[in-house]
Design a protein around this motif. Structure first.
Motif, PDB file in Angstrom:
ATOM      1  N   TRP A 122       3.328   5.234  -7.295  1.00  0.00           N
ATOM      2  CA  TRP A 122       3.563   5.768  -5.956  1.00  0.00           C
ATOM      3  C   TRP A 122       2.312   5.747  -5.073  1.00  0.00           C
ATOM      4  O   TRP A 122       2.402   6.034  -3.882  1.00  0.00           O
ATOM      5  CB  TRP A 122       4.038   7.220  -6.043  1.00  0.00           C
ATOM      6  N   ALA A 125       2.683   2.713  -2.796  1.00  0.00           N
ATOM      7  CA  ALA A 125       4.056   2.284  -2.529  1.00  0.00           C
ATOM      8  C   ALA A 125       4.627   3.047  -1.336  1.00  0.00           C
ATOM      9  O   ALA A 125       4.074   4.038  -0.876  1.00  0.00           O
ATOM     10  CB  ALA A 125       4.922   2.506  -3.760  1.00  0.00           C
ATOM     11  N   GLY A 126       5.789   2.576  -0.869  1.00  0.00           N
ATOM     12  CA  GLY A 126       6.495   3.266   0.195  1.00  0.00           C
ATOM     13  C   GLY A 126       5.893   3.019   1.557  1.00  0.00           C
ATOM     14  O   GLY A 126       5.232   2.009   1.801  1.00  0.00           O
ATOM     15  N   ASN A 127       6.116   3.956   2.448  1.00  0.00           N
ATOM     16  CA  ASN A 127       5.627   3.853   3.827  1.00  0.00           C
ATOM     17  C   ASN A 127       4.102   3.793   3.840  1.00  0.00           C
ATOM     18  O   ASN A 127       3.442   4.722   3.367  1.00  0.00           O
ATOM     19  CB  ASN A 127       6.115   5.067   4.627  1.00  0.00           C
TER      20      ASN A 127
END
Length: 238
Positions: A122, A125-127
């Motif tokens: 994480w 990752a993601g936005n």
């Protein structure tokens, strides 16, 4: 923007992260002092409402402003009456030491969070905006709490290191130390605000944060997957 940056120690765009970290760090630090004194039998801090994590009762306006413009500052000192302790000197040392140790614990929790997020995939990752905000927050949580841990152990008033040395010293030395507290504060301010003095005193001491962080990294790598710290620094400073 450039005009304002002349008066701040840290980048203006990072001030929200810094202020949030300072609120957490100061509140936990002073709570640790107040709670330990309360558990050892001194009700002074408890009666003044200091046995709480509410930052409003711990923040000192001048100390907070100074840490933003000079890189160093303080919260409101917790009132402690050592005469109410069963073992005044020993318990006084513990009460003084738990404040800086709480900052070391916060830094360790920040590093641990980086490892957990990295292992879970994480961290990057993601936005991208959210990920970078989290990384910035964790960077300042680690960095500033390590500095506060080391800084508060310096044996100059009004820092915790001074109180620890005072409780370790013989009675006649403690009396002289009490008589010269005001001069210690003057020396402290000179060291902070005069760059040549700061470069040969505070800066070398605060550089100890690097080996402490490296030790914590090594300990967590025994349990978790290694973190690409070069990538982490890149995300902070890009």
């Amino acid at each position: 923007m450039e005009f304002l940056e002349r008066f701040t120690w840290y980048p203006l765009q990072d001030l929200p992260f810094i202020i949030l970290v300072l609120i957490i760090a100061f509140a936990v630090h002073e709570f640790a002092h107040a709670y330990s004194a309360y558990k050892f039998g001194d009700m002074t801090a408890y009666n003044e409402g200091r046995v709480t994590l509410n930052p409003r009762v711990h923040l000192d306006v001048l100390g907070t402003i100074l840490i933003l413009i000079a890189g160093f500052g303080w919260a409101k000192p917790v009132p402690v009456n050592r005469n109410r302790f069963k073992h005044p000197r020993l318990m006084g040392i513990v009460v003084s030491a738990v404040g800086p140790l709480s900052n070391l614990l916060l830094a360790a929790l920040g590093i641990l969070t980086v490892y957990i997020l990295n292992q879970a995939g994480w961290l990057y990752a993601g936005n991208p905006g959210v990920a970078q905000a989290v990384i910035h927050f964790l960077w300042y949580l680690i960095f500033m709490n390590l500095l506060l841990f080391i800084f508060n152990l310096i044996p100059l008033p009004p820092l915790d290191g001074y109180r620890i040395i005072q409780d370790l010293a013989p009675q006649r030395v403690r009396i002289k130390m009490d008589q010269n507290v005001q001069w210690g504060m003057f020396v402290f301010l000179l060291i902070v605000f005069i760059p040549p003095l700061r470069s040969v005193t505070l800066d070398p001491v605060l550089s100890l944060s690097t080996p402490i962080a490296s030790t914590l990294h090594s300990l967590f790598e025994l349990v978790f997957e290694p973190v690409d710290w070069n990538q982490f620094w890149f995300e902070v400073w890009r």
